[in-house]
Motif scaffolding. Structure first.
Motif, PDB file in Angstrom:
ATOM      1  N   GLY A  58    -101.233  12.520   8.228  1.00 26.15           N
ATOM      2  CA  GLY A  58    -100.126  11.891   8.939  1.00 26.15           C
ATOM      3  C   GLY A  58     -99.125  11.321   7.961  1.00 26.15           C
ATOM      4  O   GLY A  58     -99.225  11.548   6.752  1.00 26.15           O
ATOM      5  N   VAL A  59     -98.160  10.570   8.498  1.00 25.27           N
ATOM      6  CA  VAL A  59     -97.124   9.977   7.641  1.00 25.27           C
ATOM      7  C   VAL A  59     -97.148   8.450   7.807  1.00 25.27           C
ATOM      8  O   VAL A  59     -96.877   7.921   8.877  1.00 25.27           O
ATOM      9  CB  VAL A  59     -95.726  10.530   7.973  1.00 25.27           C
ATOM     10  N   THR A  60     -97.476   7.775   6.732  1.00 27.16           N
ATOM     11  CA  THR A  60     -97.479   6.308   6.731  1.00 27.16           C
ATOM     12  C   THR A  60     -96.065   5.776   6.538  1.00 27.16           C
ATOM     13  O   THR A  60     -95.713   4.707   7.030  1.00 27.16           O
ATOM     14  CB  THR A  60     -98.328   5.791   5.541  1.00 27.16           C
ATOM     15  N   TYR A  61     -95.270   6.533   5.767  1.00 26.04           N
ATOM     16  CA  TYR A  61     -93.945   6.027   5.397  1.00 26.04           C
ATOM     17  C   TYR A  61     -93.034   7.214   5.074  1.00 26.04           C
ATOM     18  O   TYR A  61     -93.340   8.006   4.180  1.00 26.04           O
ATOM     19  CB  TYR A  61     -94.098   5.130   4.154  1.00 26.04           C
ATOM     20  N   TYR A  62     -91.928   7.343   5.810  1.00 25.95           N
ATOM     21  CA  TYR A  62     -90.936   8.389   5.516  1.00 25.95           C
ATOM     22  C   TYR A  62     -90.033   7.892   4.399  1.00 25.95           C
ATOM     23  O   TYR A  62     -89.333   6.894   4.559  1.00 25.95           O
ATOM     24  CB  TYR A  62     -90.104   8.710   6.758  1.00 25.95           C
ATOM     25  N   ASP A  63     -90.057   8.606   3.269  1.00 26.94           N
ATOM     26  CA  ASP A  63     -89.332   8.172   2.085  1.00 26.94           C
ATOM     27  C   ASP A  63     -88.426   9.296   1.587  1.00 26.94           C
ATOM     28  O   ASP A  63     -88.379  10.386   2.180  1.00 26.94           O
ATOM     29  CB  ASP A  63     -90.361   7.790   0.999  1.00 26.94           C
ATOM     30  N   LEU A  83    -104.273   6.086  12.075  1.00 28.40           N
ATOM     31  CA  LEU A  83    -102.835   5.876  11.909  1.00 28.40           C
ATOM     32  C   LEU A  83    -102.118   5.928  13.269  1.00 28.40           C
ATOM     33  O   LEU A  83    -101.278   5.078  13.582  1.00 28.40           O
ATOM     34  CB  LEU A  83    -102.306   6.957  10.947  1.00 28.40           C
ATOM     35  N   PHE A  84    -102.485   6.920  14.087  1.00 32.66           N
ATOM     36  CA  PHE A  84    -101.870   7.020  15.423  1.00 32.66           C
ATOM     37  C   PHE A  84    -102.153   5.763  16.248  1.00 32.66           C
ATOM     38  O   PHE A  84    -101.295   5.289  17.000  1.00 32.66           O
ATOM     39  CB  PHE A  84    -102.409   8.246  16.178  1.00 32.66           C
ATOM     40  N   ALA A  85    -103.347   5.225  16.125  1.00 35.60           N
ATOM     41  CA  ALA A  85    -103.703   4.027  16.897  1.00 35.60           C
ATOM     42  C   ALA A  85    -102.807   2.856  16.496  1.00 35.60           C
ATOM     43  O   ALA A  85    -102.347   2.083  17.346  1.00 35.60           O
ATOM     44  CB  ALA A  85    -105.170   3.670  16.663  1.00 35.60           C
ATOM     45  N   MET A  86    -102.532   2.739  15.190  1.00 34.64           N
ATOM     46  CA  MET A  86    -101.670   1.636  14.719  1.00 34.64           C
ATOM     47  C   MET A  86    -100.262   1.789  15.291  1.00 34.64           C
ATOM     48  O   MET A  86     -99.616   0.812  15.683  1.00 34.64           O
ATOM     49  CB  MET A  86    -101.624   1.630  13.188  1.00 34.64           C
ATOM     50  N   LEU A  87     -99.777   3.029  15.343  1.00 31.50           N
ATOM     51  CA  LEU A  87     -98.430   3.283  15.877  1.00 31.50           C
ATOM     52  C   LEU A  87     -98.402   3.067  17.390  1.00 31.50           C
ATOM     53  O   LEU A  87     -97.478   2.440  17.925  1.00 31.50           O
ATOM     54  CB  LEU A  87     -98.005   4.720  15.550  1.00 31.50           C
ATOM     55  N   ASN A  88     -99.418   3.583  18.087  1.00 34.54           N
ATOM     56  CA  ASN A  88     -99.461   3.405  19.542  1.00 34.54           C
ATOM     57  C   ASN A  88     -99.569   1.931  19.912  1.00 34.54           C
ATOM     58  O   ASN A  88     -98.972   1.486  20.897  1.00 34.54           O
ATOM     59  CB  ASN A  88    -100.636   4.192  20.139  1.00 34.54           C
ATOM     60  N   VAL A 125    -106.446  -5.639  11.026  1.00 34.48           N
ATOM     61  CA  VAL A 125    -105.425  -5.143  10.084  1.00 34.48           C
ATOM     62  C   VAL A 125    -104.014  -5.294  10.667  1.00 34.48           C
ATOM     63  O   VAL A 125    -103.088  -5.664   9.956  1.00 34.48           O
ATOM     64  CB  VAL A 125    -105.701  -3.663   9.696  1.00 34.48           C
ATOM     65  N   GLY A 126    -103.864  -5.018  11.957  1.00 34.90           N
ATOM     66  CA  GLY A 126    -102.547  -5.156  12.596  1.00 34.90           C
ATOM     67  C   GLY A 126    -102.047  -3.821  13.119  1.00 34.90           C
ATOM     68  O   GLY A 126    -102.588  -2.762  12.767  1.00 34.90           O
ATOM     69  N   ASN A 127    -101.029  -3.870  13.988  1.00 36.84           N
ATOM     70  CA  ASN A 127    -100.404  -2.615  14.418  1.00 36.84           C
ATOM     71  C   ASN A 127     -99.461  -2.145  13.298  1.00 36.84           C
ATOM     72  O   ASN A 127     -99.264  -2.859  12.306  1.00 36.84           O
ATOM     73  CB  ASN A 127     -99.718  -2.772  15.788  1.00 36.84           C
ATOM     74  N   TYR A 128     -98.886  -0.959  13.459  1.00 39.74           N
ATOM     75  CA  TYR A 128     -98.063  -0.396  12.376  1.00 39.74           C
ATOM     76  C   TYR A 128     -96.916  -1.336  11.989  1.00 39.74           C
ATOM     77  O   TYR A 128     -96.668  -1.584  10.805  1.00 39.74           O
ATOM     78  CB  TYR A 128     -97.516   0.982  12.778  1.00 39.74           C
ATOM     79  N   GLY A 129     -96.230  -1.871  12.983  1.00 39.03           N
ATOM     80  CA  GLY A 129     -95.080  -2.748  12.717  1.00 39.03           C
ATOM     81  C   GLY A 129     -95.505  -4.008  11.962  1.00 39.03           C
ATOM     82  O   GLY A 129     -94.818  -4.455  11.042  1.00 39.03           O
ATOM     83  N   GLU A 130     -96.640  -4.574  12.362  1.00 39.96           N
ATOM     84  CA  GLU A 130     -97.122  -5.782  11.664  1.00 39.96           C
ATOM     85  C   GLU A 130     -97.451  -5.472  10.200  1.00 39.96           C
ATOM     86  O   GLU A 130     -97.112  -6.247   9.297  1.00 39.96           O
ATOM     87  CB  GLU A 130     -98.393  -6.319  12.350  1.00 39.96           C
ATOM     88  N   VAL A 131     -98.094  -4.337   9.985  1.00 44.42           N
ATOM     89  CA  VAL A 131     -98.481  -3.957   8.619  1.00 44.42           C
ATOM     90  C   VAL A 131     -97.235  -3.663   7.786  1.00 44.42           C
ATOM     91  O   VAL A 131     -97.138  -4.052   6.619  1.00 44.42           O
ATOM     92  CB  VAL A 131     -99.450  -2.738   8.675  1.00 44.42           C
TER      93      VAL A 131
END
Ligand SMILES: N[C@@H](CCC(=O)N[C@@H](CS)C(=O)NCC(=O)O)C(=O)O
Length: 342
Positions: free
Chosen positions: A122-127, A247-252, A303-309
């Motif tokens: 997956g993609v953690t960060y688009y750079d 990763l999907f769970a953090m984003l969802n 750990v937190g959701n994606y936005g929190e992390v």
């Protein structure tokens, strides 16, 4: 006999790739459960992504992705050990089985995803690649870099992308390559090179480590696509799915407004059917992934959701102050999008 021959052929190919054992489906989860922790490959030290804090704990978004995998598998985000790897050694460490997952600002490309016995989850960060220069150079665009001396890290996608960009724009440059980002940063500071190039997130991270960060500026151009994400060994779909769905769970969770603060209350009392499914209050979607019923609750709580992390490691309140930009959710102006848990 035929089977034996083909097995031998695969073993030879695996040995050539440096694979110590067959990455058959289930092997990694079994091994991880047996040893009781996830071995996670991270960078040598990049603020925001993975860097030791004052107590020696590795902090950053890449490290948190591994903690989230540990939270999903064990219900305990601390069951993770980190291996700090430079750009050149990172793939061998994964291929050889030294690490279970590589979460190290690594760009997803076709050759890495197909020809190395590895697969991106997956993609953690688009750079994207950019340029950091001393303000004294008086340059405001990459197009003005003709003749510059450029510090680059060896074994990265940056080497080829920079060469493509300069050739395409009819510009000349002299590359100086280093094995670590610290060496490149020091050379920028000492004036040995005019420009430091790498993924833009890392330019902000590296700038924050310089003695006088405000003397330096990141030029506006972004010259490549660098989708950074976690990588696992090819051939173990079960482990691949666990990392991907973590990763999907953090984003969802972010999309549904589920945070580390409210996740337990939501798991008990939500009226939203999507949230109920995701948090294990309705059905057992973790089962197919060989994960406990409350896998998403544990990821988000610990750990937190994606936005929190993202905010904790890279956002406005950190020295990096990176905008969400492309990394905002798809329904908020960005391109981060996860398939649903159902
Ligand atoms: N995303 C690029 C670049 C990754 C990379 O290694 N960048 C360097 C430049 S900042 C880095 O992270 N260095 C830190 C280290 O060596 O630990 C890739 O996958 O090749």
């Amino acid at each position: 006999m035929k089977m034996l021959k083909s097995t031998l052929a695969v073993m030879t190919a695996a040995a050539a790739l440096g694979l110590s054992s067959f990455a058959h489906a289930g092997a990694t989860l079994d091994a991880v459960q047996k040893k009781g922790f996830v071995q996670c490959g991270v960078s040598d030290g990049l603020p925001g992504f993975s860097v030791p804090d004052a107590k020696g704990t590795i902090v950053g978004i890449d490290a948190d992705v591994c903690r989230a995998v540990a939270a999903a598998v064990f219900g305990d985000a601390t069951k993770v050990k980190f291996s700090q790897l430079n750009a050149k050694e990172r793939f061998t460490a994964l291929q050889s089985g030294e690490v279970d997952v590589l979460s190290r600002n690594t760009t997803w490309t076709s050759s890495r995803d197909s020809g190395m016995g590895l697969v991106f989850a997956g993609v953690t960060y688009y750079d994207g690649i950019g340029f950091l220069v001393n303000k004294k150079l008086g340059v405001s665009s990459a197009k003005e870099l003709d003749g510059a001396t450029i510090c680059i890290q060896a074994g990265t996608t940056t080497e080829l992308n920079v060469s493509d960009y300069f050739r395409a724009n009819g510009l000349k440059y002299t590359p100086i390559t280093f094995d670590t980002s610290d060496e490149s940063a020091k050379s920028l500071e000492s004036g040995r090179c005019d420009v430091l190039t790498s993924d833009k997130s890392q330019l902000y991270a590296q700038r924050s480590k310089l003695a006088a960060p405000t003397d330096y500026v990141v030029l506006p151009e972004t010259i490549s696509k660098e989708p950074l994400g976690p990588v696992v060994r090819k051939g173990d779909e079960e482990w691949f799915s666990i990392v991907k769905w973590t990763l999907f769970a953090m984003l969802n969770a972010e999309e549904m407004g589920v945070t580390s603060k409210n996740v337990e209350a939501e798991a008990k009392g939500t009226k939203n059917p999507d949230v109920a499914r995701m948090l294990g209050a309705d059905g057992e979607y973790g089962k197919d992934l060989k994960l406990p019923k409350d896998w998403v609750v544990q990821i988000v709580k610990q750990v937190g959701n994606y936005g929190e992390v993202f905010e904790k490691n890279l956002g406005k309140a950190t020295p990096l102050q990176i905008d969400r930009g492309l990394n905002a959710l798809w329904n908020n102006g960005g391109i981060q999008y996860a398939p649903p848990v159902r």
